[in-house]
Design a protein around this motif. Structure first.
Motif, short mmCIF file in Angstrom:
data_model
loop_
_atom_site.label_atom_id
_atom_site.label_comp_id
_atom_site.label_asym_id
_atom_site.label_seq_id
_atom_site.Cartn_x
_atom_site.Cartn_y
_atom_site.Cartn_z
N LEU A 435 0.83 -1.20 0.00
CA LEU A 435 0.00 0.00 0.00
C LEU A 435 0.87 1.25 0.00
O LEU A 435 0.62 2.21 -0.77
CB LEU A 435 -0.93 -0.01 1.22
N ILE A 436 1.92 1.27 0.81
CA ILE A 436 2.81 2.44 0.87
C ILE A 436 3.59 2.58 -0.43
O ILE A 436 3.77 3.69 -0.96
CB ILE A 436 3.76 2.31 2.08
N ALA A 437 4.04 1.44 -1.00
CA ALA A 437 4.77 1.49 -2.27
C ALA A 437 3.88 2.05 -3.38
O ALA A 437 4.32 2.89 -4.19
CB ALA A 437 5.26 0.09 -2.62
N GLU A 438 2.64 1.62 -3.42
CA GLU A 438 1.70 2.11 -4.43
C GLU A 438 1.46 3.61 -4.25
O GLU A 438 1.38 4.36 -5.24
CB GLU A 438 0.38 1.35 -4.28
N GLN A 460 4.40 -6.26 10.29
CA GLN A 460 3.02 -6.75 10.18
C GLN A 460 3.05 -8.27 10.11
O GLN A 460 3.62 -8.85 9.19
CB GLN A 460 2.35 -6.17 8.93
N ASP A 461 2.41 -8.92 11.11
CA ASP A 461 2.45 -10.38 11.19
C ASP A 461 1.42 -11.03 10.28
O ASP A 461 1.66 -12.11 9.73
CB ASP A 461 2.21 -10.84 12.63
N GLY A 462 0.27 -10.42 10.14
CA GLY A 462 -0.81 -11.01 9.34
C GLY A 462 -1.64 -9.91 8.71
O GLY A 462 -1.34 -8.73 8.81
N PRO A 463 -2.74 -10.29 8.06
CA PRO A 463 -3.58 -9.28 7.41
C PRO A 463 -4.24 -8.35 8.44
O PRO A 463 -4.63 -8.78 9.52
CB PRO A 463 -4.63 -10.10 6.66
N PHE A 464 -4.31 -7.09 8.05
CA PHE A 464 -4.99 -6.09 8.87
C PHE A 464 -6.27 -5.71 8.15
O PHE A 464 -6.26 -5.46 6.94
CB PHE A 464 -4.09 -4.86 9.05
N TYR A 465 -7.40 -5.67 8.86
CA TYR A 465 -8.70 -5.42 8.23
C TYR A 465 -9.16 -3.99 8.49
O TYR A 465 -9.31 -3.57 9.64
CB TYR A 465 -9.74 -6.42 8.75
N SER A 466 -9.32 -3.28 7.38
CA SER A 466 -9.79 -1.90 7.47
C SER A 466 -10.24 -1.48 6.07
O SER A 466 -10.34 -2.32 5.16
CB SER A 466 -8.69 -0.98 8.00
N ASP A 467 -10.51 -0.15 5.91
CA ASP A 467 -10.91 0.39 4.61
C ASP A 467 -9.65 0.79 3.85
O ASP A 467 -9.02 1.80 4.17
CB ASP A 467 -11.85 1.57 4.81
N ARG A 468 -9.26 0.01 2.83
CA ARG A 468 -7.99 0.24 2.13
C ARG A 468 -7.98 1.58 1.41
O ARG A 468 -6.97 2.30 1.42
CB ARG A 468 -7.75 -0.88 1.11
N TRP A 469 -9.11 1.96 0.80
CA TRP A 469 -9.15 3.21 0.06
C TRP A 469 -8.91 4.41 0.99
O TRP A 469 -8.14 5.30 0.67
CB TRP A 469 -10.49 3.35 -0.65
N ARG A 470 -9.55 4.40 2.14
CA ARG A 470 -9.37 5.51 3.07
C ARG A 470 -7.95 5.55 3.62
O ARG A 470 -7.38 6.63 3.80
CB ARG A 470 -10.39 5.41 4.21
N LEU A 471 -7.37 4.37 3.89
CA LEU A 471 -5.97 4.35 4.35
C LEU A 471 -5.04 4.96 3.30
O LEU A 471 -4.11 5.71 3.62
CB LEU A 471 -5.55 2.91 4.68
N LYS A 472 -5.30 4.65 2.03
CA LYS A 472 -4.47 5.20 0.96
C LYS A 472 -4.63 6.70 0.84
O LYS A 472 -3.65 7.46 0.63
CB LYS A 472 -4.83 4.52 -0.37
N VAL A 473 -5.88 7.20 1.00
CA VAL A 473 -6.13 8.65 0.97
C VAL A 473 -5.36 9.35 2.09
O VAL A 473 -4.75 10.41 1.90
CB VAL A 473 -7.64 8.93 1.07
N ILE A 474 -5.38 8.73 3.28
CA ILE A 474 -4.68 9.31 4.43
C ILE A 474 -3.18 9.40 4.14
O ILE A 474 -2.55 10.46 4.30
CB ILE A 474 -4.96 8.47 5.69
N LEU A 475 -2.59 8.27 3.72
CA LEU A 475 -1.15 8.25 3.45
C LEU A 475 -0.79 9.20 2.34
O LEU A 475 0.22 9.93 2.40
CB LEU A 475 -0.73 6.82 3.11
N SER A 476 -1.61 9.23 1.27
CA SER A 476 -1.31 10.07 0.10
C SER A 476 -1.28 11.55 0.48
O SER A 476 -0.36 12.29 0.09
CB SER A 476 -2.33 9.80 -1.00
N ASN A 477 -2.27 12.00 1.27
CA ASN A 477 -2.33 13.41 1.63
C ASN A 477 -1.19 13.82 2.56
O ASN A 477 -0.62 14.90 2.42
CB ASN A 477 -3.68 13.73 2.28
N ILE A 478 -0.84 12.95 3.50
CA ILE A 478 0.25 13.30 4.44
C ILE A 478 1.59 13.29 3.72
O ILE A 478 2.41 14.22 3.87
CB ILE A 478 0.23 12.32 5.62
N ILE A 479 1.85 12.24 2.91
CA ILE A 479 3.15 12.15 2.23
C ILE A 479 3.30 13.24 1.17
O ILE A 479 4.38 13.82 0.99
CB ILE A 479 3.32 10.74 1.62
#
Length: 576
Positions: A435-438, A460-479
């Motif tokens: 997700l961060i690489a993308e 990260q040991d295993g899958p994390f369950y959340s809203d992927r699109w919102r996580l990407k929006v958060i990372l994209s705006n901060i970075i």
């Protein structure tokens, strides 16, 4: 089927026959007891037990057993008059039949009144029914006394001038017999269990001690005559005590024993009821027995009614307490629900107020920020038309491209904000390293001329369950802010992620220009810019914060002006 029906009818018939025979035998035994208690110089009886026994048995066995009364009364009276001098056998049979008819009608009248007026085959449950039982007793005894004495007079065994006196004496004897034996039999057959405890044991001991004390006083010479005369008054409180403290069977047994003992003493010319004439002695004795029986029955019924009311009141109080507790619980639940609704309404109103304010600000800012690049592009196009220099035209086209790119970025941020507010949260598997690489790859296309140094660490040991699109929006705006607001040098960004089965913690640190201290509390507001260089739209951190709150997470910013900014995120994992 018909054979079974016939067999059933025979069984019921035999059962009824046995009841009638038993009825007749008991009536006869009771009649012998009555004759045993008779006075020697009079044909009248102080009490006629068969009237009470017959009344009780017809209530218990039913109206169909009435022949038992007739048979028992007929046999008892034939035996009583058979040896009477100068009375023919046919007269004895006729008189006995007349008396038997009278006693049968007496019981049937009483049964009818009990069934249709009191409507309870045990009429001692309350004071009202006990008084009605007394009235029924007085009324039904008239039938037996009037028919019996009329039969004696009709066949010459009773002078006409003694008819009224004999009828009255007969009526009183029947009443006393009913008052003594009917309550006793009904209470005995009812079989209510008598419970004894320490308190009742003490009361019985005191009762017996009181009776023993009266007996000892009777042995004292100078007090014997006075105590003997006062004995009916002295014994009455003890009998009423039994009625007040014990069940009817105990109280009426005490009255029955005391009455039989009083009758026995009186017929032997002893005791306080002995007068010069036997008829007067018997009447005084009957008055004592009648008053004692009535007082005991009424008091016992009153006490029973009071206890029943107390138990019902206790049950009602218990039910009322339960109802109050249930209602209180319901009210508390309603209050809690109402408070939750009020709190939800308050938050909704606050959210609406916030959205209205943001909408006003949004409309103003969007119209301004959308118009500025368009105005810039229009101005640059006019310059391109007028300027013939190729280099200048290339510069103007580059500036038009950047303005269009700025407008595209601004529209993208507006769309992200709209989607974040409008769309439901979507639970899906998230792996943070790809997700961060993308995110960085997409930002490289937007910042082509920037050389970004990135350091990414993911645990990260295993899958994390959340809203992927919102996580990407958060990372994209901060970075993107970290790249955009560099401090005159190549941007260097460190991203550290630690995810487990409960939550994820993300830290994004840059070496940019930083944020002044006075701007930190406001940087996450819509369209707020901490700088005037015009690079950003003022929506990036606002969108990031709104998306984090949608995911029930938290966002914290620390910054030192001229050194860089660190954004710390903490977002819980979504449960299924």
């Amino acid at each position: 089927m018909s054979q079974l029906l016939v067999q059933t009818k025979l069984t019921l018939k035999y059962d009824l026959d046995l009841k009638i025979i038993l009825f007749a035998v008991l009536y006869y035994i009771a009649a012998r007891l009555g004759y045993f208690l008779s006075f020697q110089d009079t044909t009248a009886l102080p009490a006629w037990p068969p009237s009470g026994i017959a009344f009780a048995l017809i209530l218990l066995m039913g109206r169909v057993t009435w022949p038992g009364i007739t048979i028992g009364a007929l046999i008892a009276n034939i035996m009583a008059y058979w040896n009477t001098p100068d009375v023919p056998a046919q007269t004895v049979i006729a008189v006995s039949s007349c008396i038997a008819v009278g006693h049968t009608l007496e019981a049937l009248i009483g049964n009818y009144l009990i069934r249709h007026w009191i409507r309870d085959d045990y009429p001692f449950r309350n004071a009202r029914n006990a008084f009605r039982f007394l009235f029924v007793t007085l009324l039904m005894a008239v039938a037996g006394a009037s028919i019996g004495t009329s039969g004696l007079m009709l066949f010459g065994l009773l002078p006409e001038e003694r008819l009224l006196q004999s009828a009255l004496s007969w009526w009183v004897g029947n009443v006393v017999g009913i008052l003594l034996f009917t309550p006793f039999v009904l209470a005995l057959v009812r079989g209510r269990r008598i419970t004894f405890n320490l308190e009742k044991g003490i009361e019985i001991t005191v009762f017996l001690a009181g009776i023993a004390g009266l007996y000892m006083l009777l042995q004292v010479d100078y007090m014997a005559e006075t105590i003997g005369r006062a004995l009916p008054f002295l014994i009455l409180p003890f009998l009423l005590w039994l009625a007040f403290r014990f069940d009817l069977i105990v109280a009426i047994t005490g009255v029955l024993l005391a009455s039989l003992f009083a009758i026995y003493l009186t017929i032997n010319r002893e005791g306080p009821f002995v007068l010069s004439e036997s008829s007067n002695s018997m009447l005084l004795l009957q008055i004592f027995i009648g008053v004692t029986s009535i007082s005991t029955i009424i008091l016992s019924a009153t006490v029973r009614e009071r206890l029943t009311v107390q138990r019902e009141l206790q049950t009602f109080n218990s039910n009322l307490e339960t109802m109050v507790l249930d209602r209180t619980k319901e009210l508390n639940e309603e209050i809690r629900t109402r408070r939750l609704a009020e709190e939800k309404l308050r938050k909704t109103n606050e959210e609406l107020s916030k959205r209205n304010a943001e909408l006003d600000n949004f409309v103003y800012s969007v119209s301004h920020d959308l118009r500025a690049p368009i105005a810039s592009v229009l101005g640059l196009i006019n310059l391109v038309r007028k300027d013939k220099d190729p280099k200048m035209r290339e510069m103007y086209l580059d500036m038009i491209y950047r303005s269009a790119q700025q407008q595209d970025h601004f529209i993208k941020e507006i769309l992200d904000q709209s989607r974040n507010s409008r769309l439901e949260i979507n639970r899906e598997e998230v792996y943070f390293e790809p997700l961060i690489a993308e995110t960085f790859e997409q930002l490289n296309l937007a910042f082509v001329n920037e050389k970004v140094k990135k350091h990414v660490t993911v645990h990260q040991d295993g899958p994390f369950y959340s809203d992927r699109w919102r996580l990407k929006v958060i990372l994209s705006n901060i970075i993107s802010n970290s790249i955009r607001y560099r401090n005159g040098r190549d941007p260097e960004i460190r991203v550290n992620v630690r995810a487990n089965q409960d939550r994820v913690q993300v830290s994004i640190e840059d070496n940019g220009r930083g944020i002044a201290k006075e701007h930190l509390p406001k940087v996450c507001k819509m369209f707020y810019r901490a700088t005037d260089d015009g690079h950003g739209s003022g929506l990036g951190l606002y969108i990031a914060k709104e998306a984090v709150e949608k995911l029930n997470g938290s966002l914290n910013i620390t910054s030192r002006e001229g050194e860089g900014t660190t954004v710390n995120l903490e977002i819980p994992m979504m449960r299924a």
